[in-house]
Design an enzyme around this catalytic site. Sequence first.
Site, short mmCIF file in Angstrom:
data_model
loop_
_atom_site.label_atom_id
_atom_site.label_comp_id
_atom_site.label_asym_id
_atom_site.label_seq_id
_atom_site.Cartn_x
_atom_site.Cartn_y
_atom_site.Cartn_z
CG ASP A 271 -1.93 -1.37 1.28
OD1 ASP A 271 -2.35 -1.68 0.29
OD2 ASP A 271 -2.07 -1.66 2.38
CG ASP B 118 -3.19 10.09 0.85
OD1 ASP B 118 -2.87 10.11 -0.37
OD2 ASP B 118 -3.14 11.31 1.20
N GLY C 158 -11.75 -7.69 9.55
CA GLY C 158 -13.48 -8.19 9.45
C GLY C 158 -14.55 -7.23 10.21
CG ASN D 221 -13.85 -0.48 6.82
OD1 ASN D 221 -13.79 0.03 8.14
ND2 ASN D 221 -13.21 -1.49 6.58
CB ILE E 207 -9.37 1.43 6.39
CG1 ILE E 207 -10.10 0.61 5.27
CG2 ILE E 207 -9.85 1.07 7.58
CD1 ILE E 207 -9.50 -0.84 5.18
CD1 TRP F 204 -19.50 -2.58 6.57
CD2 TRP F 204 -17.38 -3.45 6.21
NE1 TRP F 204 -19.14 -3.59 7.50
CE2 TRP F 204 -18.07 -3.98 7.13
CE3 TRP F 204 -15.97 -3.77 5.75
CZ2 TRP F 204 -17.08 -5.00 8.04
CZ3 TRP F 204 -15.32 -4.63 6.52
CH2 TRP F 204 -15.83 -5.21 7.53
CD GLU G 88 -9.16 -3.61 -0.20
OE1 GLU G 88 -9.86 -3.65 0.69
OE2 GLU G 88 -8.33 -4.48 -0.51
#
Length: 322
Positions: A42, A100, A118, A153, A155, A174, A209
């Site tokens: 990431d 980021d 989860g 979510n 994130i 989500w 995502e």
Amino acid sequence: MKRFRLAALLAAAAIALLPATAQADVTYPDPLPLTGQQIIHDPTVIHLESGGYAAYSTGGVIGARLSKDLHHWDDAGNAFAQPPSWWYEYNDTGDPWAPDISYRSGRYWLYYAVSSWGTNHSAIGVATSPSGLPGTWTDHGKAFTSETTDTWNAIDPAVIRADGRLWMAFGSYWTGIRMVELDRTTGKAIPGATVAHLATRPDAPYAVEGPYVLKHGRYYYLFASYDQCCAGVNSTYKIRVGRSTEVTGPYVDSTGKPLLEGGGDLLLAGHGRYIGPGGESVFRDHGRDWLAYHYYDAEDNGTPKLGLNRLRWTPNGWPAVL
């Protein structure tokens, strides 16, 4: 690493029965050849005002890499010496994900996520630094949070300025990718701000995502990671993109299909040894746009490594990797 979810684990188990070469598509260009410390997940990359490049990533206390030329990368420790105490509200190990980095108002801004596998009991934090270098960051706490009662979510943050305002895209499963407006002074979500919906999949578990939003010409481009990460050579991650004339959407692909209906042009997928590219971000260097991402190296037991490719722009205004 980004968390596995039950459905994703089941999918990974099924994918594991297939050879990695089944995912290959040799039409994609290989990433830039790199040396030094290439292991990363990431990545977010920036050309520092002082010269050289910094990359931050999932792993450690936000793992750091430094380079003078984009080709050779050195391990530079972590953004923080130790996790801020509030991180432990979201997992037992104080484990941060998917940072980021950006530069504005004379400071570097680092956003990151803390959560547990989860669950969408999650938070995005924010820190600032005068130099952008590891060990110089001051944490400012939570910028935005989500709870199990939310349909999103908090994130995988990605911040963009648009028309004098500050926005943050985020989201993972989500129901997909969302966006919220931030206060330009604090860098935190404006209380009561509307949470816009940018992209999703029509099928559960809504496997999209890791958003990143970039302005090019008159369009905003939404990049996102689709399908399954974090399964080594069995990962099916790939990067798709759509665009909009407004930062909050609606985003569509080159056929006009909305990203809220599962659209998205395929920008980069696995090929050869470079399996499951995703966790992407885009940075600008000497007037050129670069795509940063991780891939799983099929020739090194599926180790996650840094991928860098130049982006070119087609006459129709769509990105392509070089």
